[in-house]
Design an enzyme around this catalytic site. Sequence first.
Site, PDB file in Angstrom:
ATOM      1  N   GLU A   1       0.823  -1.216   0.000  1.00 34.74           N
ATOM      2  CA  GLU A   1       0.000   0.000   0.000  1.00 34.74           C
ATOM      3  C   GLU A   1       0.853   1.259   0.000  1.00 34.74           C
ATOM      4  O   GLU A   1       0.466   2.289  -0.569  1.00 34.74           O
ATOM      5  CB  GLU A   1      -0.947  -0.014   1.205  1.00 34.74           C
ATOM      6  CG  GLU A   1      -2.104  -0.983   1.075  1.00 34.74           C
ATOM      7  CD  GLU A   1      -1.699  -2.439   1.253  1.00 34.74           C
ATOM      8  OE1 GLU A   1      -0.598  -2.684   1.796  1.00 34.74           O
ATOM      9  OE2 GLU A   1      -2.475  -3.331   0.882  1.00 34.74           O
TER      10      GLU A   1
ATOM     11  N   HIS B   1      -9.875  -5.590   8.971  1.00 33.87           N
ATOM     12  CA  HIS B   1     -10.483  -5.328   7.666  1.00 33.87           C
ATOM     13  C   HIS B   1     -11.831  -4.638   7.805  1.00 33.87           C
ATOM     14  O   HIS B   1     -12.631  -4.656   6.880  1.00 33.87           O
ATOM     15  CB  HIS B   1     -10.677  -6.642   6.898  1.00 33.87           C
ATOM     16  CG  HIS B   1      -9.419  -7.413   6.668  1.00 33.87           C
ATOM     17  ND1 HIS B   1      -8.821  -8.161   7.638  1.00 33.87           N
ATOM     18  CD2 HIS B   1      -8.633  -7.533   5.568  1.00 33.87           C
ATOM     19  CE1 HIS B   1      -7.729  -8.730   7.152  1.00 33.87           C
ATOM     20  NE2 HIS B   1      -7.587  -8.358   5.906  1.00 33.87           N
TER      21      HIS B   1
END
Length: 326
Positions: free
Chosen positions: A60, A129
């Site tokens: 990321e 998540h």
Amino acid sequence: MREITYADAIREAMSEEMRRDENIIFMGEDIGLYGGAFGVSRGMFEEFGEERVLDTPITEMAITGAAAGAAMTGLRPIAELMFSDFMTLAMDQLVNQAAKTRFQFGGQASVPMVLRAPGGSGTGAAEQHSQSLEAWVCHAPGLKVVIPSTPYDAKGLLKTAIRDNNPVVFIEQKLLYRTKGEVPEIEDDYTIPLGVADIKREGKDLTIITYGRMVQRSLEVADKYAEKGIEIEVIDIRSLVPLDKDCLIQSAKKTGKVVIVHEACQTGGFGGELSSVIVDSDAFFYLDAPVKRVGGLDVPIPYNPNLEALVVPTIDSISAAIDEIL
């Protein structure tokens, strides 16, 4: 008007903008042939090819940094993270680089990029998540932050974000991807300006200020109270940065009672900022009761679905806050 899903609306926004401007590229993990973790970008690789729809390694920080660098050199990247939780890994590139560049170079450089990221709980994906981390990025000057609640808003706001010359964090509630709503025909191009809230339901007795998935839940609560003759106004702020402060203040002055609802943990959440907008204004003198906040519990999101459903605002917890100040 036709009905499409929230995910389709996002795909349409990206595809239409990429057809309009060849400088727009799209990058992220598994967004190509696989179509993204939630299938949002299915078909885009086939239409735009590997030079404009780029599958990236699982990093990321590199995705965000590459997008910021590409934006500084003339492209207009859309970067996708599989889950907004992984913004934590990209914070240096996002907060210290993308957000600061315009200021660091005295306005001689800009970063016209959009960082898309699914956020929120409800999918049983557990604590790493399922978080709602919007307050983290709202705290960084130089970033704009958007969270749409309907397909109409998702498409119009994303097209505006892509055309913006500043970095925009675009958080999508993953439980909304399959929900449907009315959106204009493809040939009816439209955009929605950032920083303009939407009154999803008019009312005179109390104001709920909310965003994202909690908009639909707040509307359910408003429907329930309407049966008792109590008219609740529901404001979807849509854009957290910039924020439509005037809309919030005017509604608070009209109803005199305010409840703020969001999915993120209450402590340090964006609800505190929303509350201060009202109490720091002349709306304070119109209030009949203290502003109430209903946020998520200050715990990691549980894996157990029954517990997961209880750590974010429910119909009952929102109703309890309303009953306290009515």
